[in-house]
Design an enzyme around this catalytic site. Structure first.
Site, PDB file in Angstrom:
ATOM      1  N   SER A 102      -4.313   0.224  -4.502  1.00 59.78           N
ATOM      2  CA  SER A 102      -2.860   0.286  -4.465  1.00 59.78           C
ATOM      3  C   SER A 102      -2.240   0.161  -5.858  1.00 59.78           C
ATOM      4  O   SER A 102      -2.480   0.985  -6.724  1.00 59.78           O
ATOM      5  CB  SER A 102      -2.334  -0.801  -3.517  1.00 59.78           C
ATOM      6  OG  SER A 102      -0.968  -0.647  -3.266  1.00 59.78           O
ATOM      7  N   ASP A 247       2.034   4.344  -0.956  1.00 65.92           N
ATOM      8  CA  ASP A 247       2.552   3.782   0.287  1.00 65.92           C
ATOM      9  C   ASP A 247       3.803   2.945   0.048  1.00 65.92           C
ATOM     10  O   ASP A 247       4.363   2.390   0.993  1.00 65.92           O
ATOM     11  CB  ASP A 247       1.489   2.971   1.038  1.00 65.92           C
ATOM     12  CG  ASP A 247       1.046   1.711   0.291  1.00 65.92           C
ATOM     13  OD1 ASP A 247       1.431   1.533  -0.877  1.00 65.92           O
ATOM     14  OD2 ASP A 247       0.292   0.916   0.887  1.00 65.92           O
TER      15      ASP A 247
END
Length: 447
Positions: A102, A247
């Site tokens: 991430s 995301d």
């Protein structure tokens, strides 16, 4: 019970460090593959990744594990986490995998797993897989024609782009908008610019030259200053910053001001409510979301359901209570009408649709409420449990009493590092500062 491999969002750590090695990745592939082998069809798994150099290593090890237990592997290449979740469903796969850490630095990496319906695994399934990893996996190896195959899926990128474009209302396009897009040198560097351009926007990009080591490096949603500068330089209408696996999203308005996830959710909730499309009577956010958001929603007849920090807890509450909008102040925006996880590009498209429909500048559209003064301090400690100390508990109680019913105090240990987060908010900014500093000082004293 403490986990050996899985954390709050899959397996994550330093690539080739103590935990995340090719050996673990291969065994995880074997164990997860065995867990999700079902029926008499050729079982399949889709694997996406971000742009970290270690992704090649982990991808190969996972592929070896999955094929060894008889699963066919579809390799998607660089692809956002939400795209992997969507493609798991679209391709009728038995399992989805995203290789990413991430917003972490390049030398970290991680493995996230998705069920056939595109949702992340439950704690119970993760625990079963952990038990299998440490077991005798070799007794379950496929033989002969049952060994799996692997190939690159060259159409996956187009599938996701078309999916994202279809989330925009049919009567709208993005013509006339000048957009600066920051892809964090990460997973969305190919798909996001194409989607925005095909929808008619004039797109200027930064963070689209990954070299395996520059993911999230001074770009992306956790480092938006490069985007702020570029928006001002080009006099763009809006800036959009994604993180390494796309995301989460942060917006910069035409003045170069950052719009966080709270304002973002307020825009979507109000817009969807006006169209009769908002479910649950409000939205779901974490305890860290600003009190101003809660007050704004209340003023327009909507509610705010709070959860502990973490997008998985937001999603669990959304599913349990029937909400279709939720997220975090950090920019994880979950719109369950479209996705099963946070999707920065899809969320950005929903905000852009409001901008187009209202015909107003982003600075006006995205300023739905005035933030209540909020202060967060992270206090490091070496050992023990400082929050159990009598003095610390007393200072916390005093701080809550000083804030009264008009303020909020959130004290929580980090789930990933030896840090205690102290957050307070109130209309009295000076009081907030005093309360947070007093509590932080008490924790430091005993820690």
């Amino acid at each position: 019970m403490a986990r050996k491999y899985f954390g709050t969002d899959g397996v994550r750590g330093l690539a080739n460090g103590d935990k995340l090695t090719p050996d673990l990745a291969m065994r995880l592939g074997m164990a997860a593959g065995l867990k999700f082998v079902r029926g008499d069809h050729r079982n399949r798994v889709v694997i996406g990744k971000d742009t970290r150099r270690s992704g090649y290593m982990i991808e190969s090890a996972l592929t070896a594990g999955f094929t060894a237990v008889g699963m066919d592997v579809y390799l998607l290449g660089p692809m956002p986490t939400p795209a992997v979740a969507m493609l798991t469903r679209s391709l009728r796969a038995d399992l989805g995998v995203m290789i990413s850490a991430s917003h972490n630095p390049y030398d970290d990496n991680g493995i996230k797993l998705f069920r056939p319906d595109g949702y992340k695994l439950s704690d119970e399934i993760e625990a079963d897989i952990e038990d299998m990893i440490d077991g005798d996996l070799c007794q379950h190896l496929a033989k002969g024609r049952e060994i799996g195959r692997a190939w690159r899926d060259e159409e996956a990128r187009t599938r996701y782009i078309e999916f994202a474009k279809r989330t925009l209302p049919k009567e709208l396009d993005l013509s006339g908008l000048r957009i600066v897009l920051d892809c964090a040198n990460g997973a969305a560097y190919k798909v996001a610019p194409v989607a925005l351009w095909e929808l008619g926007a004039e797109v200027f990009t930064i963070g689209v030259e990954p070299d395996g080591f520059n993911i999230n490096d001074k770009v992306g949603s956790t480092a938006p200053q490069a985007l702020v500068s570029k928006v001002r330089e080009l006099r763009a209408d809006i800036g959009i910053a994604l993180d390494g696996d796309a995301d989460r999203v942060i917006i910069v308005d035409e003045k170069g001001e950052i719009v966080d996830g709270d304002q973002f959710m307020a825009v979507i909730a109000q817009s969807w409510a006006a169209r009769g499309e908002l479910r649950g009577g409000g939205l779901v956010a974490t305890v860290m979301s600003n009190l101003g958001l809660e007050r704004y929603l209340g003023s327009i007849g909507l509610s705010l359901e709070r959860t502990q920090v973490g997008d998985r807890y937001v999603l669990e509450t959304m599913r349990a209570k029937g909400f279709n909008v939720g997220g975090e102040q950090s920019g994880h925006i979950i719109l369950s009408d479209f996705t099963t996880t946070g999707d920065g590009l899809v969320a950005a498209l929903q905000l852009l649709s409001v901008v187009k429909q209202e015909g107003r500048p982003v600075s006006e559209v995205c300023r739905r409420f005035e933030k209540v003064p909020q202060l967060l301090h992270n206090v490091r400690y070496k050992q023990g449990k400082p929050l159990d100390d009598k003095l610390v508990r007393q200072v916390i109680a005093e701080g809550q009493a000083r804030l009264g019913t008009g303020g909020r105090l959130v004290i929580r240990p980090s789930g990933t590092e030896p840090v205690i987060r102290v957050m307070a908010e109130s209309d009295d900014e000076t009081l907030v500062s005093h309360v947070v500093n007093d509590i932080a000082a008490a924790i430091r004293e005993v820690a």
